[in-house]
Design a protein around this motif. Structure first.
Motif, short mmCIF file in Angstrom:
data_model
loop_
_atom_site.label_atom_id
_atom_site.label_comp_id
_atom_site.label_asym_id
_atom_site.label_seq_id
_atom_site.Cartn_x
_atom_site.Cartn_y
_atom_site.Cartn_z
N UNK A 156 0.81 -1.22 0.00
CA UNK A 156 0.00 0.00 0.00
C UNK A 156 0.85 1.27 0.00
N UNK A 157 2.15 1.10 -0.09
CA UNK A 157 3.04 2.26 -0.10
C UNK A 157 2.79 3.15 -1.32
N UNK A 158 2.73 4.45 -1.10
CA UNK A 158 2.94 5.40 -2.18
C UNK A 158 4.17 6.20 -1.77
N UNK A 159 5.14 6.26 -2.68
CA UNK A 159 6.42 6.85 -2.32
C UNK A 159 6.54 8.29 -2.80
N UNK A 160 6.95 9.13 -1.88
CA UNK A 160 7.20 10.53 -2.22
C UNK A 160 8.70 10.73 -2.38
N UNK A 161 9.07 11.76 -3.10
CA UNK A 161 10.49 12.01 -3.33
C UNK A 161 11.19 12.49 -2.07
N UNK A 162 10.47 13.18 -1.22
CA UNK A 162 11.05 13.57 0.05
C UNK A 162 9.93 13.67 1.07
N UNK A 163 10.29 13.98 2.28
CA UNK A 163 9.33 13.94 3.38
C UNK A 163 8.27 15.04 3.24
N UNK A 164 8.61 16.12 2.55
CA UNK A 164 7.63 17.20 2.36
C UNK A 164 6.50 16.71 1.45
#
Lengths: 246, 224
Positions: A156-164
């Protein structure tokens, strides 16, 4: 440029001329650093121009001539690597903050105080900063692994490029919940909106965030001044108020 | 050496660009026809809306799509009501985004081709008692063929080159939303420069070949 009153100068022991430095800041440290930079300018007369982003990208930019004088990284590897490669000043590294991970949802009451929501799995998307790139992402994977939930949650992960961006996916409601930095959802010592579970620090490696003076900042008084300022009580109080350990 | 995740990204990108181009040819042709033929005073505003993605930063498009397609957005509420669920972080979400993003690159070449035909061939068809639909398919479309070719190639290539919008609404999920441009960005950030070079060079070669084919096979269909 403004001259600083002599009394203040003597007090802080900074050089006469106010200086301007460009600082690359890890995305998770955006809010506290804005406040610290404003105080820093008020107290020392030096101006810190801030650029926010992912530490890995900053590394690539610094190695290719970016005009940054200081890096406030999201990890301790990148500053160490820059020192080894001769792109940063040896001996200038120190840990300015230890990050805390939080499981957060924009919906009030969605995340319970113990993180049991992860076991119920009543959600479609878990936002996470790319674990390959972001220390908070890899800390989240470590925590889920320690909880034996990684196999259930990973699909179920959606990955963002950074924490923001990980925060943005949750804030817009596109992901029901996700792992972000405590500093992003905490204000004045409290979770400012939604619901959250502060992940116990023993579930992952400590997220040590290191400071380093880069080659372009070598010998610059303002760079030294910011280093000293970040170690001072005033800055440390701000850093703690945003939920970092020190 | 490419690793399997690179190949998966290439395959996904080709699939996304193909589906997007097919949809755009179907959606874009009537829009182009209307824009080329209409005397309406809405021609200007509609043309401007179609052209917006050329000038808007992808971050603007991505940001609004994230809000619109999300659970609180108009489109998001519609897709949930229709039982489709939410589009961000899905392949079809990227298709929707790409259709918006590449729309002008398909509409404009077709529109230009239709405009270049002028009224006379269609009037001639009408005197031969061809219906308007018949005239469209047997006269206008064949005459506008170079425009269609240009549109398909540019729509495809522009979708392959998409980055900012995918970054904003994709969620970087392997085999679903992790396209080549995002994969390259990840490699660079992770300091895997060798992998980044392999894919980046592939993109340069691909883009060059596409444009070369466009300009060689279809010298009249210049990009406007």
């Amino acid at each position: 440029m403004n001259r600083i009153p002599a009394v203040l100068l003597a007090l802080l022991a900074v050089p006469a001329a106010a200086d301007e430095i460009t600082v690359a800041v890890a995305a998770n440290f955006t809010a506290p650093m804005k406040q610290i930079a404003a105080d820093f300018e008020k107290d020392t007369g030096h101006k810190a121009q801030l650029a926010f982003g992912a530490t890995g990208k900053f590394y690539a930019q610094i190695r290719n001539g970016a005009p940054f004088e200081i890096l406030l990284a999201a990890d301790d590897n990148t500053p160490a690597k820059l020192v080894t490669e001769g792109a940063a000043v040896a001996g200038s590294t120190f840990t300015y903050a230890i990050g805390r991970l939080v499981l957060w949802s924009a919906r009030p009451g969605f995340v319970d105080a113990k993180g049991e929501v992860l076991k119920k799995a009543e959600f479609n998307h878990v936002s996470i900063a790319n674990p390959k790139l972001a220390p908070y992402g890899s800390a989240a994977v470590e925590a889920l692994t320690a909880l034996n939930l990684i196999d259930a949650v990973q699909p179920k992960f959606v990955q963002a490029e950074n924490i923001a961006q990980a925060h943005q996916f949750i804030a817009t409601g596109n992901a029901e919940l996700g792992f972000v930095a405590l500093s992003q959802v905490m204000k004045d010592g409290k979770i400012s909106e939604g619901s959250a579970w502060i992940v116990p620090a023993n579930l992952h490696q400590p997220i040590k965030q290191d400071f380093v003076i880069l080659d372009k900042g070598r010998g610059k008084p303002a760079a030294e001044a910011l280093m000293k300022y970040l170690k001072g009580d005033k800055a440390r109080a701000v850093i703690k108020a945003y939920g970092y350990d020190l | 050496m490419p690793d399997p995740s690179d190949l998966a990204a290439v395959w996904l990108t080709l699939r996304l660009a193909t589906v997007t181009t097919l949809i755009l040819m179907v959606v874009g042709t009537p829009i182009a026809w209307w824009l080329a033929r209409t005397p309406s005073r809405w021609k200007g505003p509609v043309g401007a809306v179609v052209a917006l993605p050329i000038v808007l930063p992808p971050t603007v498009l991505g940001f609004y799509l994230l809000l619109l397609l999300g659970p609180n957005g108009v489109i998001g509420q519609f897709t949930q009501w229709a039982g489709i669920g939410l589009l961000p972080f899905t392949f079809w979400g990227l298709v929707v985004a790409s259709v918006f993003y590449s729309l002008p690159f398909v509409v404009q070449p077709i529109q230009n081709a239709f405009e270049a035909i002028g009224d006379r061939p269609l009037e001639a068809a009408a005197t031969l008692r061809a219906s308007r639909l018949d005239a469209f398919f047997t006269v206008a479309v064949p005459l506008a063929k170079p425009g269609f070719m240009t549109a398909a190639v540019l729509g495809f290539a522009h979708t392959v080159g998409e980055f900012g919008v995918v970054l904003m609404i994709g969620g970087n999920i392997p085999e679903k939303t992790r396209v080549v441009s995002v994969q390259i960005y990840d490699h660079v950030e992770a300091l895997e420069y060798a992998n980044a070079h392999w894919l980046a060079a592939l993109m340069v070669v691909f883009s060059f070949l596409v444009l070369l084919a466009l300009y060689t096979l279809n010298p009249t269909g210049k990009r406007k």
